[in-house]
Structure formats: structure tokens, C-alpha cells
Design a protein around this motif. Sequence first.
Motif, PDB file in Angstrom:
ATOM      1  N   TYR A 191       0.835  -1.190   0.000  1.00 50.08           N
ATOM      2  CA  TYR A 191       0.000   0.000   0.000  1.00 50.08           C
ATOM      3  C   TYR A 191       0.876   1.248   0.000  1.00 50.08           C
ATOM      4  CZ  TYR A 191      -3.987  -2.875   1.563  1.00 50.08           C
ATOM      5  OH  TYR A 191      -4.982  -3.808   1.669  1.00 50.08           O
ATOM      6  N   THR A 192       0.255   2.372  -0.291  1.00 49.88           N
ATOM      7  CA  THR A 192       0.838   3.685  -0.004  1.00 49.88           C
ATOM      8  C   THR A 192       0.027   4.297   1.130  1.00 49.88           C
ATOM      9  OG1 THR A 192       1.595   4.048  -2.276  1.00 49.88           O
ATOM     10  CG2 THR A 192       1.273   5.998  -0.905  1.00 49.88           C
ATOM     11  N   VAL A 193       0.706   4.852   2.112  1.00 51.55           N
ATOM     12  CA  VAL A 193       0.037   5.420   3.280  1.00 51.55           C
ATOM     13  C   VAL A 193       0.028   6.948   3.171  1.00 51.55           C
ATOM     14  CG1 VAL A 193      -0.047   5.514   5.793  1.00 51.55           C
ATOM     15  CG2 VAL A 193       0.902   3.498   4.651  1.00 51.55           C
ATOM     16  N   VAL A 194      -1.157   7.521   3.241  1.00 52.50           N
ATOM     17  CA  VAL A 194      -1.319   8.974   3.225  1.00 52.50           C
ATOM     18  C   VAL A 194      -1.822   9.408   4.591  1.00 52.50           C
ATOM     19  CG1 VAL A 194      -2.490  10.938   2.171  1.00 52.50           C
ATOM     20  CG2 VAL A 194      -1.846   8.970   0.762  1.00 52.50           C
ATOM     21  N   ILE A 195      -1.079  10.287   5.244  1.00 49.60           N
ATOM     22  CA  ILE A 195      -1.468  10.804   6.560  1.00 49.60           C
ATOM     23  C   ILE A 195      -1.589  12.317   6.464  1.00 49.60           C
ATOM     24  CG2 ILE A 195      -0.802  11.080   8.979  1.00 49.60           C
ATOM     25  CD1 ILE A 195       0.640   8.418   8.795  1.00 49.60           C
ATOM     26  N   ALA A 196      -2.746  12.841   6.869  1.00 48.67           N
ATOM     27  CA  ALA A 196      -2.995  14.286   6.820  1.00 48.67           C
ATOM     28  C   ALA A 196      -3.419  14.774   8.195  1.00 48.67           C
ATOM     29  CB  ALA A 196      -4.076  14.608   5.791  1.00 48.67           C
ATOM     30  N   ARG A 197      -2.784  15.848   8.635  1.00 52.10           N
ATOM     31  CA  ARG A 197      -3.146  16.520   9.887  1.00 52.10           C
ATOM     32  C   ARG A 197      -3.495  17.966   9.557  1.00 52.10           C
ATOM     33  NH1 ARG A 197       1.224  13.170  11.265  1.00 52.10           N
ATOM     34  NH2 ARG A 197       0.847  11.787  13.043  1.00 52.10           N
ATOM     35  N   SER A 198      -4.653  18.413  10.061  1.00 54.45           N
ATOM     36  CA  SER A 198      -5.102  19.766   9.731  1.00 54.45           C
ATOM     37  C   SER A 198      -6.114  20.234  10.763  1.00 54.45           C
ATOM     38  CB  SER A 198      -5.745  19.802   8.342  1.00 54.45           C
ATOM     39  OG  SER A 198      -6.934  19.029   8.331  1.00 54.45           O
ATOM     40  N   ILE A 199      -6.543  21.467  10.627  1.00 52.69           N
ATOM     41  CA  ILE A 199      -7.645  21.981  11.429  1.00 52.69           C
ATOM     42  C   ILE A 199      -8.925  21.280  10.987  1.00 52.69           C
ATOM     43  CG2 ILE A 199      -9.012  24.029  11.988  1.00 52.69           C
ATOM     44  CD1 ILE A 199      -6.497  25.689  11.517  1.00 52.69           C
ATOM     45  N   ASP A 200      -9.725  20.851  11.939  1.00 51.52           N
ATOM     46  CA  ASP A 200     -10.964  20.171  11.602  1.00 51.52           C
ATOM     47  C   ASP A 200     -12.005  21.176  11.117  1.00 51.52           C
ATOM     48  OD1 ASP A 200     -12.680  18.020  11.320  1.00 51.52           O
ATOM     49  OD2 ASP A 200     -13.521  18.284  13.335  1.00 51.52           O
ATOM     50  N   ARG A 201     -12.879  20.709  10.251  1.00 52.55           N
ATOM     51  CA  ARG A 201     -13.975  21.545   9.741  1.00 52.55           C
ATOM     52  C   ARG A 201     -15.003  20.633   9.079  1.00 52.55           C
ATOM     53  NH1 ARG A 201     -13.622  21.137   4.482  1.00 52.55           N
ATOM     54  NH2 ARG A 201     -11.610  21.036   3.390  1.00 52.55           N
ATOM     55  N   PRO A 202     -16.216  21.145   8.834  1.00 49.23           N
ATOM     56  CA  PRO A 202     -17.233  20.324   8.162  1.00 49.23           C
ATOM     57  C   PRO A 202     -16.793  19.910   6.753  1.00 49.23           C
ATOM     58  CG  PRO A 202     -18.244  22.218   9.233  1.00 49.23           C
ATOM     59  CD  PRO A 202     -16.769  22.418   9.322  1.00 49.23           C
ATOM     60  N   LYS A 203     -17.203  18.728   6.330  1.00 50.36           N
ATOM     61  CA  LYS A 203     -16.974  18.178   4.993  1.00 50.36           C
ATOM     62  C   LYS A 203     -15.499  17.884   4.690  1.00 50.36           C
ATOM     63  CE  LYS A 203     -20.963  20.634   2.964  1.00 50.36           C
ATOM     64  NZ  LYS A 203     -21.942  19.751   3.552  1.00 50.36           N
ATOM     65  N   LEU A 204     -14.675  17.830   5.718  1.00 47.54           N
ATOM     66  CA  LEU A 204     -13.255  17.569   5.501  1.00 47.54           C
ATOM     67  C   LEU A 204     -13.029  16.175   4.926  1.00 47.54           C
ATOM     68  CD1 LEU A 204     -10.287  18.446   5.836  1.00 47.54           C
ATOM     69  CD2 LEU A 204     -10.374  17.543   8.174  1.00 47.54           C
ATOM     70  N   LEU A 205     -13.699  15.166   5.483  1.00 51.18           N
ATOM     71  CA  LEU A 205     -13.523  13.799   4.994  1.00 51.18           C
ATOM     72  C   LEU A 205     -13.987  13.688   3.540  1.00 51.18           C
ATOM     73  CD1 LEU A 205     -12.865  10.824   5.414  1.00 51.18           C
ATOM     74  CD2 LEU A 205     -15.144  10.519   6.416  1.00 51.18           C
ATOM     75  N   PHE A 206     -15.113  14.317   3.212  1.00 50.57           N
ATOM     76  CA  PHE A 206     -15.585  14.283   1.827  1.00 50.57           C
ATOM     77  C   PHE A 206     -14.547  14.876   0.882  1.00 50.57           C
ATOM     78  CE2 PHE A 206     -17.384  16.862  -1.604  1.00 50.57           C
ATOM     79  CZ  PHE A 206     -17.947  15.865  -2.394  1.00 50.57           C
ATOM     80  N   ASP A 207     -13.941  15.998   1.262  1.00 53.42           N
ATOM     81  CA  ASP A 207     -12.998  16.674   0.374  1.00 53.42           C
ATOM     82  C   ASP A 207     -11.773  15.817   0.071  1.00 53.42           C
ATOM     83  OD1 ASP A 207     -14.645  18.888   0.237  1.00 53.42           O
ATOM     84  OD2 ASP A 207     -13.666  19.928   1.890  1.00 53.42           O
TER      85      ASP A 207
END
Length: 444
Positions: free
Chosen positions: A254-270
Motif C-alpha cells: 500500500y501507499t500510506v497517506v497521513i494528513a493533519r489539519s484543522i478540523d472543519r465540516p466536509k473535511l472527509l468528503f474533500d
Amino acid sequence: MDDRDGDGDGDDAYAKLVRRMNSPRVVIENDVCEHATVIQVDTVYRQGTLLEVVQALADLNLVITKAYMSSDGGWFMNVFHVTDDGGNKIRDEGILNCIEKALETDAYMVKSMGKMLLSKEHTLVELTGTDRPGLLSEVCAVLTDLSCNVVNAEIWAHNARAAAVIHVTDQSTGTAIEDPGQLSLIKELLYNVLKGLGDYRTPTVSISSPGEIHIGRRLHQMMFAARDFERPLSEDDNSVRPSVTVSDCPDRDYTVVIARSIDRPKLLFDTVCTLTDMQYLVFHGTVNTSSDEAYQEYYIRHVDGLPVSSEAERQRVMECIQAAIERRASEGLHLELFTDDHFGLLSDTTRILRENGLCPKRAEISTKNGKAKHNFIVTDVSGNPVEPKTIYLIRQQMGQTVLQVKGDLCLSPKFPQQTPRSFLFGSFFKCPSFQNFGLIKSHS
């Protein structure tokens, strides 16, 4: 059986039969988690399943606080912890039934709650170009001059690029614009507005008949096509960007993608939307939010079954995920306008924002039953916070209009402790309208 689709569609017909025999199983629990409603979705896996489920939850305005995703072995299993926008469990039976119905419907028939269907009475206009101060005002002015009434619109600006999806009608008939000459003129004049001096990137203008689109996904696709993920190097850019890493997982290929950011609505969808449109499949994933921060981890492969294979591809995945997170970020002052609708309202509103030195970074325009609700995320022309005195001047120009300001206004020495951080402009006791707009003269 009479196969009217022909032999070439046999595989597709079989896949549809399998899905009908194994319709999605949705379980909603309010007792297993103290702070959130838990939704479990099990179904036969196919490309795009994860995005469709996440899209349905996002369009129901559910806030996803945690998620666990797995799709190995040809079966899709997903668990979501969700709340309403106030951070509460979903207890309304009507909403719970709506969630279950949306998730159990065959994916081909999932319709986004008000975001996907276009009326046959509308004409769809799509624009991309280089962002600059006053661009939205100029676009709205052109549409008004050409007797186009903006019914609904959503506009994004990111990394010096702008994209818009606009639904318009003919002002005289209230229906879709059908005259080829008028459509050609609209396209030509909008292209001239979007074509910036010395810009090496060609703008795009598309005018089409109604169809089915998901506006959020379409805007992501348009911004991606405009290559807004390419960020020019600048010593003056001190903004804090999302942290995204792309690494190998050789044990499972696999390739692993890790993202850390400020939470907000619709973030997972984006993020899921962007990975899907880049032709990657998510086999496993975890999303966790705490306070205002979000952690996302995805185990992906390309649709050809291979992991990310080069440093250039790895860099592009990282840049595109960063762009996906940033496009909908609300770095600016949120203005919410609710008033009686009339022809030219949007042109007048955006002109006043421009004349007072404000640049919309995002806009969501909607009209219904004679009322207009416009939302803008704005900064000044340099991208800095808006000063209270500017909002005061806008109020003076707009007259008796209800304008809600959300978020923090920067404090100005000329307005110390006089402007509350969240307040209403205008009167609730008078009909909110833009009757004074006819008296406002341009200062440009």
C-alpha cells in the motif's frame, strides 16, 4: 432472460444484480458511544462506494468525528461517529430515517440533498480562471447586463485560482436560456472578464443544459483541472498549511497517506473526493478528531492495483490533498446576507464588497420563494482580516438589510470595544430589502 443491453453490458448487468442481492446494510446506534451517533455501513465493494457514502453523510450536514474504513475482500465495511453541527447526537427519528434511507439506496440513485439535481428551468454556467480582486463582481455585472438571473451559485478561490458553478435563468422568462446567440455572447463576455493580462493559464467557460452534478465534487474537479495545487514559491507566504505525508507500506503493498489539519465540516468528503478523482482506491482508513484538529490516515493503491511508484507521484498526491483541505477552509470573515430577492441583487452586493476593498474567497448563493440567502467568506485585497470600520461602511451603503457577521472582527484603534464579535446589522422589525440600492452610486 431477455438481455436488451447487449452482450457488452453483461458484466455491468451482473454487477447490478449482485448489488440488488446484497443491498447495503445500515445500522444506526445511539447507545454505543457517549458523544456521537454511530453509523455502520456494510455492502459489496466497488470503485466509488466510499465517496458515495461519505458524500451522502456530508450532504445531510452531519459532522463526522471518527471513521473507520475497510474494503478488503470485495466487501465494504465502514463505521462513522457523527453529530449534528451543534455537536449533539442525532435523535430526531425523521433525520435518522432519512440517513438510513440515503445510505441504503442503490448508489446509482443516491441524490445529494439539494446539491445534485438541477432544474430543467436553469442553465448551468461553469467558470475557472485566475483569481484577482473584483473578479466576482465583474462576473456578476456581466450576467446582470445580459439579463441573466443568478438563481444559485457556489464559488471557490484558492491559490490564485477561482472556480464557479452558477445556475442562471433568463430574466424576462424565468426559464433556461435557449437562444444560441445569447448563449454565445454570454460565453464570450465571461471569457473576456476571466482572461487576465499576462496570465499564461487559459480560463474556461462552459455553458450547458441541466443534468446531474454534485456541486462540491464538481468544484474540486474544476480546481484540480486548473492546477490550483501548484503553489508558486514565495518568501512572503507564512500561512500554516496542512501536514500531509505520503509513504510506503511494503508489507501490504500500500501507499500510506497521513494528513493533519484543522478540523472543519466536509473535511472527509474533500479528501476522499480528491483521492477518488485522482484514480486511487482507499482500502483502509482512519479518521479521528480531537478539539479543533483532524487526523486522517489512508492506505491506498492506484486503480491499476499498484501503490505510488515515484517521488514525483508522491509529491503530487501530497500537494493535491493539501489543496483539497484548503479549498473549503474558512480563513476570513463570514458574512451571511438574508433579504428579499430581486434581479441584480448579487451584482449590487458584490459591487459593494469590491468598492469597500473586500475579496470573496468563497461564496454560496441561493434563492428560494422570493428570498435570497448569500454567504461570503471575505478578506481584504491583501488577504488580511477585515476591519470593523469596513463592515460599518458596508452597512451604511446597503441600507435596511439583515447582515449577520460570524467569527472575529479584527480590532481597530478607531473602533475600540464598540463592535461586538458576532452581531446583526439592520432591523428585524422592517422588511429587509435592497430598496436603497437604486440610490447607490458607484465610487469607481
